[in-house]
Every structure is written in C-alpha cells, then in structure tokens.
Motif scaffolding. Structure first.
Motif, PDB file in Angstrom:
ATOM      1  N   ALA A  17       0.448  -1.138  -0.477  1.00 21.37           N
ATOM      2  CA  ALA A  17       0.180   0.406  -0.396  1.00 21.37           C
ATOM      3  C   ALA A  17       1.026   1.538  -0.131  1.00 21.37           C
ATOM      4  CB  ALA A  17      -0.829   0.334   1.792  1.00 21.37           C
ATOM      5  N   HIS A  18       1.817   1.049   0.586  1.00 24.27           N
ATOM      6  CA  HIS A  18       2.516   1.978   0.594  1.00 24.27           C
ATOM      7  C   HIS A  18       3.165   2.503  -0.422  1.00 24.27           C
ATOM      8  CE1 HIS A  18       6.455   4.830   1.809  1.00 24.27           C
ATOM      9  NE2 HIS A  18       5.503   5.527   2.607  1.00 24.27           N
ATOM     10  N   THR A  19       3.523   1.697  -1.208  1.00 21.66           N
ATOM     11  CA  THR A  19       4.615   1.666  -2.688  1.00 21.66           C
ATOM     12  C   THR A  19       3.187   2.527  -3.706  1.00 21.66           C
ATOM     13  OG1 THR A  19       5.418   0.160  -2.059  1.00 21.66           O
ATOM     14  CG2 THR A  19       5.111   0.599  -4.942  1.00 21.66           C
ATOM     15  N   LEU A  20       2.070   2.145  -3.257  1.00 21.14           N
ATOM     16  CA  LEU A  20       0.751   3.236  -4.216  1.00 21.14           C
ATOM     17  C   LEU A  20       1.028   4.433  -4.035  1.00 21.14           C
ATOM     18  CD1 LEU A  20      -1.504  -0.080  -4.540  1.00 21.14           C
ATOM     19  CD2 LEU A  20      -0.667   0.786  -6.020  1.00 21.14           C
ATOM     20  N   ARG A  21       0.666   4.529  -2.678  1.00 21.96           N
ATOM     21  CA  ARG A  21       0.662   5.639  -1.987  1.00 21.96           C
ATOM     22  C   ARG A  21       2.099   6.213  -2.574  1.00 21.96           C
ATOM     23  NH1 ARG A  21      -1.465   8.888   2.402  1.00 21.96           N
ATOM     24  NH2 ARG A  21      -0.286   9.938   3.429  1.00 21.96           N
ATOM     25  N   GLY A  25       1.364   9.993  -5.221  1.00 20.42           N
ATOM     26  CA  GLY A  25       2.385  11.243  -4.937  1.00 20.42           C
ATOM     27  C   GLY A  25       3.404  12.092  -6.188  1.00 20.42           C
ATOM     28  N   THR A  26       3.657  11.316  -5.868  1.00 17.29           N
ATOM     29  CA  THR A  26       4.725  10.800  -7.376  1.00 17.29           C
ATOM     30  C   THR A  26       3.898  11.925  -9.079  1.00 17.29           C
ATOM     31  OG1 THR A  26       6.271   9.490  -6.693  1.00 17.29           O
ATOM     32  CG2 THR A  26       6.626   9.955  -8.520  1.00 17.29           C
ATOM     33  N   ARG A  27       2.859  11.085  -8.948  1.00 22.29           N
ATOM     34  CA  ARG A  27       2.515  10.384 -10.165  1.00 22.29           C
ATOM     35  C   ARG A  27       1.457  12.542 -10.098  1.00 22.29           C
ATOM     36  NH1 ARG A  27      -0.413   6.647 -13.571  1.00 22.29           N
ATOM     37  NH2 ARG A  27      -0.760   7.889 -14.676  1.00 22.29           N
ATOM     38  N   LEU A  28       1.628  12.265  -8.647  1.00 22.53           N
ATOM     39  CA  LEU A  28      -0.138  13.726  -8.849  1.00 22.53           C
ATOM     40  C   LEU A  28       1.423  14.949  -8.492  1.00 22.53           C
ATOM     41  CD1 LEU A  28      -1.954  15.467  -7.828  1.00 22.53           C
ATOM     42  CD2 LEU A  28      -2.033  15.298  -5.538  1.00 22.53           C
ATOM     43  N   TYR A  29       2.366  14.989  -8.119  1.00 20.80           N
ATOM     44  CA  TYR A  29       3.469  15.748  -8.738  1.00 20.80           C
ATOM     45  C   TYR A  29       3.549  15.969 -10.106  1.00 20.80           C
ATOM     46  CZ  TYR A  29       7.795  18.871  -7.894  1.00 20.80           C
ATOM     47  OH  TYR A  29       7.921  20.048  -8.305  1.00 20.80           O
ATOM     48  N   THR A  32       0.949  18.224 -11.565  1.00 29.20           N
ATOM     49  CA  THR A  32       0.409  19.823 -11.033  1.00 29.20           C
ATOM     50  C   THR A  32       2.000  20.257 -10.401  1.00 29.20           C
ATOM     51  OG1 THR A  32       0.919  18.403  -8.160  1.00 29.20           O
ATOM     52  CG2 THR A  32      -1.328  18.764  -9.688  1.00 29.20           C
ATOM     53  N   ARG A  33       3.330  19.652 -10.230  1.00 28.02           N
ATOM     54  CA  ARG A  33       4.276  20.490 -10.045  1.00 28.02           C
ATOM     55  C   ARG A  33       4.005  21.411  -8.718  1.00 28.02           C
ATOM     56  NH1 ARG A  33       7.797  17.100 -11.604  1.00 28.02           N
ATOM     57  NH2 ARG A  33       7.804  17.453 -14.624  1.00 28.02           N
ATOM     58  N   ASP A  34       2.678  21.232  -7.688  1.00 24.47           N
ATOM     59  CA  ASP A  34       2.670  21.752  -6.483  1.00 24.47           C
ATOM     60  C   ASP A  34       3.018  20.756  -5.087  1.00 24.47           C
ATOM     61  OD1 ASP A  34       1.894  23.476  -4.564  1.00 24.47           O
ATOM     62  OD2 ASP A  34      -0.256  24.245  -6.125  1.00 24.47           O
ATOM     63  N   LEU A  35       4.010  20.961  -4.148  1.00 20.08           N
ATOM     64  CA  LEU A  35       3.980  20.055  -3.684  1.00 20.08           C
ATOM     65  C   LEU A  35       3.011  19.963  -1.919  1.00 20.08           C
ATOM     66  CD1 LEU A  35       8.096  19.920  -2.688  1.00 20.08           C
ATOM     67  CD2 LEU A  35       5.774  18.220  -3.293  1.00 20.08           C
TER      68      LEU A  35
END
Length: 52
Positions: A17-21, A25-29, A32-35
């Motif tokens: 599950a942590h790998t998916l999380r 997060g990486t894909r979202l960043y 969006t390029r917004d931390l």
C-alpha cells in the motif's frame, strides 16, 4: 491486494500500500508541480515530508 499486484505483473518488491501511495504522490506532483497540493492530498503535516 497481492493478487491484484500479481495480476498486473508488478514484481514482488513493489507490492504494498505504501508503494501505491508514493506512486500516487509522485504522479500528482508531476501533473501539478505543486508540493502543497500533494501534501494536502496525502495528509502530510509538512510540505517537507511530501518533498521526500
């Protein structure tokens, strides 16, 4: 979940599950390029945590 990981062909070292999380997060960043957005979505108290 392991059955799904195996079904899509992921190697066992990527099962969890942590790998998916982290991947989400990486894909979202990347999208969006917004931390700050990533930090909010992942529920981190600090943007520094998201930056890791």
């Amino acid at each position: 979940m392991n059955g799904y990981f195996q079904a899509v062909g992921l190697p066992p070292d990527m099962w969890g599950a942590h790998t998916l999380r982290r991947t989400a997060g990486t894909r979202l960043y990347r999208a969006t390029r917004d931390l700050h957005v990533v930090s909010d979505v992942l529920g981190h108290a600090s943007v520094t945590t998201s930056a890791i």
